[in-house]
Write a protein that holds these residues in place. Structure first.
Motif, PDB file in Angstrom:
ATOM      1  N   SER A   1       1.330   6.689  -6.737  1.00 10.05           N
ATOM      2  CA  SER A   1       0.508   8.056  -6.545  1.00 10.05           C
ATOM      3  C   SER A   1       1.241   9.263  -6.880  1.00 10.05           C
ATOM      4  O   SER A   1       0.653  10.102  -7.986  1.00 10.05           O
ATOM      5  CB  SER A   1      -0.999   7.929  -5.939  1.00 10.05           C
ATOM      6  OG  SER A   1      -1.178   6.091  -5.809  1.00 10.05           O
ATOM      7  N   GLU A   2       1.763   9.755  -5.530  1.00 11.80           N
ATOM      8  CA  GLU A   2       2.671  10.465  -5.169  1.00 11.80           C
ATOM      9  C   GLU A   2       3.744  11.643  -6.720  1.00 11.80           C
ATOM     10  O   GLU A   2       2.959  12.867  -7.175  1.00 11.80           O
ATOM     11  CB  GLU A   2       3.010  10.608  -3.616  1.00 11.80           C
ATOM     12  CG  GLU A   2       3.100  10.342  -2.583  1.00 11.80           C
ATOM     13  CD  GLU A   2       3.205  10.300  -1.598  1.00 11.80           C
ATOM     14  OE1 GLU A   2       4.390  10.749  -2.153  1.00 11.80           O
ATOM     15  OE2 GLU A   2       3.068  10.290  -0.649  1.00 11.80           O
ATOM     16  N   VAL A   3       4.257   9.934  -7.050  1.00 13.86           N
ATOM     17  CA  VAL A   3       5.039   9.832  -8.177  1.00 13.86           C
ATOM     18  C   VAL A   3       3.900  10.545  -9.542  1.00 13.86           C
ATOM     19  O   VAL A   3       4.656  11.706 -10.225  1.00 13.86           O
ATOM     20  CB  VAL A   3       5.722   8.714  -8.640  1.00 13.86           C
ATOM     21  CG1 VAL A   3       6.845   9.043  -9.825  1.00 13.86           C
ATOM     22  CG2 VAL A   3       6.860   8.826  -7.547  1.00 13.86           C
TER      23      VAL A   3
ATOM     24  N   LEU B   1       1.085  -1.148   0.553  1.00 17.91           N
ATOM     25  CA  LEU B   1       0.131  -0.057   0.637  1.00 17.91           C
ATOM     26  C   LEU B   1       0.885   1.473  -0.157  1.00 17.91           C
ATOM     27  O   LEU B   1       0.491   2.369  -0.936  1.00 17.91           O
ATOM     28  CB  LEU B   1      -1.235  -0.227   1.216  1.00 17.91           C
ATOM     29  CG  LEU B   1      -1.835  -0.929   1.368  1.00 17.91           C
ATOM     30  CD1 LEU B   1      -3.342  -1.160   2.790  1.00 17.91           C
ATOM     31  CD2 LEU B   1      -3.198  -0.951  -0.202  1.00 17.91           C
ATOM     32  N   LYS B   2       2.358   1.024   0.699  1.00 13.53           N
ATOM     33  CA  LYS B   2       2.863   2.167   0.722  1.00 13.53           C
ATOM     34  C   LYS B   2       3.434   2.638  -0.627  1.00 13.53           C
ATOM     35  O   LYS B   2       3.530   3.658  -1.464  1.00 13.53           O
ATOM     36  CB  LYS B   2       4.018   2.262   1.763  1.00 13.53           C
ATOM     37  CG  LYS B   2       3.386   2.270   2.998  1.00 13.53           C
ATOM     38  CD  LYS B   2       4.797   2.153   4.360  1.00 13.53           C
ATOM     39  CE  LYS B   2       4.104   2.344   5.451  1.00 13.53           C
ATOM     40  NZ  LYS B   2       5.905   1.813   6.463  1.00 13.53           N
ATOM     41  N   GLY B   3       3.911   1.228  -1.009  1.00 14.63           N
ATOM     42  CA  GLY B   3       4.397   1.501  -2.438  1.00 14.63           C
ATOM     43  C   GLY B   3       3.135   2.138  -3.887  1.00 14.63           C
ATOM     44  O   GLY B   3       3.469   3.072  -4.533  1.00 14.63           O
ATOM     45  N   VAL B   4       2.353   1.973  -3.272  1.00 11.44           N
ATOM     46  CA  VAL B   4       1.325   2.475  -4.628  1.00 11.44           C
ATOM     47  C   VAL B   4       0.611   3.691  -4.299  1.00 11.44           C
ATOM     48  O   VAL B   4       0.415   4.659  -5.323  1.00 11.44           O
ATOM     49  CB  VAL B   4      -0.145   1.761  -3.902  1.00 11.44           C
ATOM     50  CG1 VAL B   4      -1.405   2.829  -4.730  1.00 11.44           C
ATOM     51  CG2 VAL B   4      -0.661  -0.484  -4.424  1.00 11.44           C
ATOM     52  N   ALA B   5       1.600   3.914  -2.427  1.00 15.72           N
ATOM     53  CA  ALA B   5       0.638   5.317  -2.835  1.00 15.72           C
ATOM     54  C   ALA B   5       1.967   6.304  -2.783  1.00 15.72           C
ATOM     55  O   ALA B   5       1.966   7.289  -3.284  1.00 15.72           O
ATOM     56  CB  ALA B   5       0.473   5.294  -0.936  1.00 15.72           C
ATOM     57  N   ARG B   6       2.502   5.846  -2.957  1.00 14.49           N
ATOM     58  CA  ARG B   6       4.325   6.504  -3.809  1.00 14.49           C
ATOM     59  C   ARG B   6       3.895   7.180  -4.926  1.00 14.49           C
ATOM     60  O   ARG B   6       4.452   7.867  -5.628  1.00 14.49           O
ATOM     61  CB  ARG B   6       5.365   5.860  -3.413  1.00 14.49           C
ATOM     62  CG  ARG B   6       5.883   5.858  -1.289  1.00 14.49           C
ATOM     63  CD  ARG B   6       7.128   5.264  -1.754  1.00 14.49           C
ATOM     64  NE  ARG B   6       7.596   5.045  -0.042  1.00 14.49           N
ATOM     65  CZ  ARG B   6       8.598   4.909   0.684  1.00 14.49           C
ATOM     66  NH1 ARG B   6       9.222   4.134  -0.184  1.00 14.49           N
ATOM     67  NH2 ARG B   6       8.908   4.350   2.133  1.00 14.49           N
TER      68      ARG B   6
ATOM     69  N   ASN C   1       3.041  14.393  -9.052  1.00 11.05           N
ATOM     70  CA  ASN C   1       4.411  14.885  -9.498  1.00 11.05           C
ATOM     71  C   ASN C   1       4.175  15.063 -10.291  1.00 11.05           C
ATOM     72  O   ASN C   1       5.066  16.282 -11.473  1.00 11.05           O
ATOM     73  CB  ASN C   1       5.704  15.052  -8.413  1.00 11.05           C
ATOM     74  CG  ASN C   1       4.888  14.752  -6.927  1.00 11.05           C
ATOM     75  OD1 ASN C   1       4.059  15.662  -6.473  1.00 11.05           O
ATOM     76  ND2 ASN C   1       5.363  14.070  -6.104  1.00 11.05           N
ATOM     77  N   ARG C   2       4.808  14.451 -11.274  1.00  9.23           N
ATOM     78  CA  ARG C   2       4.595  14.228 -12.922  1.00  9.23           C
ATOM     79  C   ARG C   2       3.671  14.769 -13.725  1.00  9.23           C
ATOM     80  O   ARG C   2       3.655  14.230 -14.582  1.00  9.23           O
ATOM     81  CB  ARG C   2       5.696  12.746 -13.322  1.00  9.23           C
ATOM     82  CG  ARG C   2       7.416  12.404 -12.442  1.00  9.23           C
ATOM     83  CD  ARG C   2       7.666  13.746 -12.841  1.00  9.23           C
ATOM     84  NE  ARG C   2       8.812  12.950 -12.012  1.00  9.23           N
ATOM     85  CZ  ARG C   2       9.954  12.594 -11.973  1.00  9.23           C
ATOM     86  NH1 ARG C   2      10.055  11.247 -13.562  1.00  9.23           N
ATOM     87  NH2 ARG C   2      11.084  11.808 -11.442  1.00  9.23           N
ATOM     88  N   SER C   3       2.548  14.822 -13.744  1.00  8.07           N
ATOM     89  CA  SER C   3       1.411  15.867 -13.765  1.00  8.07           C
ATOM     90  C   SER C   3       1.762  16.078 -14.434  1.00  8.07           C
ATOM     91  O   SER C   3       1.443  16.239 -16.398  1.00  8.07           O
ATOM     92  CB  SER C   3       0.184  15.719 -13.385  1.00  8.07           C
ATOM     93  OG  SER C   3       0.478  16.907 -12.313  1.00  8.07           O
ATOM     94  N   ASP C   4       3.018  17.078 -14.710  1.00 12.28           N
ATOM     95  CA  ASP C   4       2.607  18.377 -16.147  1.00 12.28           C
ATOM     96  C   ASP C   4       3.945  17.894 -16.950  1.00 12.28           C
ATOM     97  O   ASP C   4       2.914  18.024 -18.359  1.00 12.28           O
ATOM     98  CB  ASP C   4       3.830  19.302 -14.871  1.00 12.28           C
ATOM     99  CG  ASP C   4       2.864  20.327 -13.900  1.00 12.28           C
ATOM    100  OD1 ASP C   4       1.369  19.973 -14.404  1.00 12.28           O
ATOM    101  OD2 ASP C   4       3.389  21.111 -13.070  1.00 12.28           O
TER     102      ASP C   4
END
Length: 326
Positions: free
Chosen positions: A181-183, A174-179, A186-189
């Motif tokens: 999601s954060e990546v 779950l932490k990996g999935v959260a990270r 952050n890389r959406s642009d």
């Protein structure tokens, strides 16, 4: 004209009451009459939470208001007013949408078809309402009755045991999935820029489609020419192989005759090599003699030679030796 204090108070009261009634009627009429709007109705399967006073939108823009929600037989009839400049075609559709999480709704209209809406009424077959939780529960009740409760309890117990045993692995996952999601967030642009670049490439390819087709046709010509050259080279190799085989057969068939001839040729070459010095000396001696003969015969039809005796014997010597001169 009489002063106001001399007027009949009873008459003044009646006039005031009449004016008040007129003002009240005018306010009621003004509040209930919609100027510049037109009234329509829509038949819904159920209200879906839609209430009077909520908005009516056309293509996402508020253009009217719901004025009434009434029950008619086993359906709900919604009355609404719409700005008169909005034309509803003969195939207009309506649907109830959820506006906010607090439970507000609005009526979405989709003007379709030509002409005008028959009877200013949208029938039931062209209206939609949000999915009803009651329908979900009723449709799932039969399926729940068919379930085996003991088997379901055992399955839930097994799932709980499995989750409990793999809790150490689930947490990092779950932490990996959260990270992840954060990546992604952050890389959406950058992802947007990548998609934009991909769209630009697609547009460029679309604009250059004619050139690409022409290039492909030229490529086909090149491939055809290469294929023809390959066939020619293949034929050349086949013919060369045939020639090599023919030469091999000729050599094999003449091997017995060529060997003695080559041996004789080797003997001749060896002899010439041995006589090379003699031949060289002969050529050196013949050179001056040939030159003198050429000089002596260059004055006409005679030869000038100086020969010392006894290179040529005298006539009497010749006659004596032969038994007399003639």
């Amino acid at each position: 004209m009489k002063p106001v204090n001399e007027w009949n108070s009873f008459r003044i009261g009646l006039i005031g009451i009449g004016v008040g009634l007129l003002v009240a009627v005018g306010v009621i009429v003004m509040s209930t009459t919609n100027f510049g709007t037109k009234e329509y109705t829509a038949v819904l399967e159920h209200t879906a939470g839609l209430r009077s006073g909520e908005d009516v939108q056309v293509h996402g823009v508020v253009k009217g208001e719901v004025t009434g929600v009434d029950l008619e037989d086993d359906h709900v009839v919604v009355t609404f007013v719409l700005e008169s400049d909005i034309d509803l075609g003969s195939r207009t559709e309506a649907s109830v949408k959820v506006a906010t999480l607090l439970g507000t709704h609005y009526l979405e209209l989709e003007p379709l078809g030509g002409g005008t809406l028959a009877g200013d009424r949208i029938p039931l077959d062209r209206t939609e309402v949000p999915y009803n939780l009651q329908d979900v529960l009723e449709s799932g009740a039969g399926a729940l009755d068919e379930l085996d409760p003991e088997l379901l309890a055992d399955a839930l117990t097994s799932m709980a045991d499995t989750l409990g045993a793999s809790s150490d692995e689930i947490g990092p996952a779950l932490k990996g999935v959260a990270r992840l999601s954060e990546v992604v967030a952050n890389r959406s642009d950058q992802a947007g820029d990548l998609l934009e670049s991909a769209r630009n490439v697609s547009d460029q390819l679309s604009d250059s489609s004619a050139d690409i087709v022409e290039l492909m046709s030229q490529t086909n010509l090149v491939v055809s020419e290469i294929t023809a050259r390959r066939d020619a080279i293949h034929r050349l190799l086949v013919e060369t192989t045939g020639l090599s085989r023919a030469l091999t057969e000729i050599v094999d068939s003449t091997k017995g005759d060529l060997k003695p001839a080559l041996e004789d040729l080797n003997d001749v070459l060896a002899m010439l090599n041995r006589e090379d010095e003699t031949l060289t000396r002969v050529l050196d001696v013949m050179g001056p003699a040939v030159r003198y003969v050429a000089n002596a015969s260059g004055h006409g039809p005679w030869v000038d030679l100086f020969i010392q005796e006894p290179a040529l014997p005298p006539d009497d010597a010749m006659c004596g030796s032969r038994g007399g001169c003639r």
